[in-house]
Design an enzyme around this catalytic site. Structure first.
Site, PDB file in Angstrom:
ATOM      1  N   ALA A 100      42.593  41.235  34.477  1.00 30.22           N
ATOM      2  CA  ALA A 100      41.246  41.771  34.646  1.00 30.22           C
ATOM      3  C   ALA A 100      40.495  40.917  35.662  1.00 30.22           C
ATOM      4  O   ALA A 100      40.670  39.694  35.719  1.00 30.22           O
ATOM      5  CB  ALA A 100      40.502  41.770  33.308  1.00 30.22           C
ATOM      6  N   SER A 111      45.271  45.776  51.193  1.00 34.61           N
ATOM      7  CA  SER A 111      44.468  45.604  52.404  1.00 34.61           C
ATOM      8  C   SER A 111      43.334  46.616  52.450  1.00 34.61           C
ATOM      9  O   SER A 111      43.315  47.612  51.705  1.00 34.61           O
ATOM     10  CB  SER A 111      45.348  45.749  53.641  1.00 34.61           C
ATOM     11  OG  SER A 111      46.015  46.999  53.630  1.00 34.61           O
ATOM     12  N   GLU A 157      48.375  49.466  33.983  1.00 35.81           N
ATOM     13  CA  GLU A 157      49.475  48.638  34.481  1.00 35.81           C
ATOM     14  C   GLU A 157      50.402  48.231  33.344  1.00 35.81           C
ATOM     15  O   GLU A 157      51.626  48.238  33.489  1.00 35.81           O
ATOM     16  CB  GLU A 157      48.914  47.411  35.191  1.00 35.81           C
ATOM     17  CG  GLU A 157      48.146  47.735  36.470  1.00 35.81           C
ATOM     18  CD  GLU A 157      47.364  46.560  37.015  1.00 35.81           C
ATOM     19  OE1 GLU A 157      46.745  46.719  38.073  1.00 35.81           O
ATOM     20  OE2 GLU A 157      47.369  45.483  36.367  1.00 35.81           O
TER      21      GLU A 157
END
Length: 252
Positions: free
Chosen positions: A11, A41, A77
């Site tokens: 986090a 990016s 995730e």
């Protein structure tokens, strides 16, 4: 072939104080780390970048904290990493960051009983443990192999399952100079067995797999191995309480 050794799921509030210093420590040790700050990016798709990092990393470090469980992205995730373990492999490396067992059990019960690193171990220690895990994952010939360990577990505990994650942690933390052959692990178990049997009768809930027995056996007889693990308070007490029951005269 994987592009990165590690994907770090975390986090944002935990990044500056813990995650970034850990990533730097791992990078300094030659580990290839996927970290969002380094790999995403300007103008890139966040979801595509994360998906690529997850699929192209050997392991995923999951920094569990209150902030982690309160945010959507880290939980997505974690779900992706769980899905990647569906073939029986163990890819998740949990780190508890200022959080305790009840919180982990509430939010991620499947991770609650996995061997985890804790922030109070210190970043150098955690980084060294992760490097040992990566080293043993790469090892193919020297020392004890995962297949040998699984066969020994089945031999000693035919009525108990093995735990792939704990097997990975055990192999990551044993000294390959001390345990050059699987017979060395079996000898350590036989030496610890009298103490282990007493402890198992006292705390049967901590001995649900054959891997539980082997891991705790090494903890009884190997102080270096013991120091590398984040044991429960009950197990640390048992190591002291039942140390006199270890049979050191067993040589074969």
């Amino acid at each position: 072939m994987n592009t990165w050794d590690l994907f770090i799921s975390h986090a944002s509030p935990d990044k500056e104080r813990f995650v970034l210093p850990l990533a730097e420590a791992l990078k300094d040790r030659g580990v290839k780390v996927w970290l969002d700050k380094w790999e995403i990016s300007l103008g890139a798709s966040i979801s595509e970048s994360i998906s690529h990092g997850l699929t192209q990393s050997r392991f995923g470090i999951v920094v569990l904290s209150e902030a982690f469980f309160s945010r959507a992205w880290p939980k997505k995730e974690l779900a992706a990493l769980f899905a990647s373990e569906s073939n029986g492999s163990s890819r998740i490396v949990p780190i508890w960051y200022n959080i305790e067992y009840p919180e982990v059990w509430q939010h991620a019960p499947l991770l609650a009983d996995r061997m985890a690193a804790r922030v109070d171990e210190g970043i150098p220690c955690i980084a060294d443990r992760v490097c040992r895990l990566l080293s043993h994952d790469e090892k193919t010939s020297d020392g004890v192999t995962a297949i040998e360990l699984r066969n020994l577990t089945t031999k000693l505990f035919p009525n108990l399952p093995a735990d792939p994650f704990w097997e990975t942690q055990l192999l990551a933390d044993i000294d390959i100079g001390l345990y050059k052959h699987i017979s060395d692990v079996e000898r350590a178990y036989l030496r610890a067995k009298p103490a282990l049997d007493v402890y198992a009768r006292e705390q049967p809930s901590l001995f649900r797999t054959g891997t539980d027995f082997l891991t705790k056996a090494l903890g009884f007889v190997d102080l270096c191995f013991q120091s590398r693990h984040n044991w429960s308070s009950e197990t640390r007490t048992a190591f002291r309480k039942h140390a006199d029951k270890v049979q050191w005269n067993i040589s074969g």
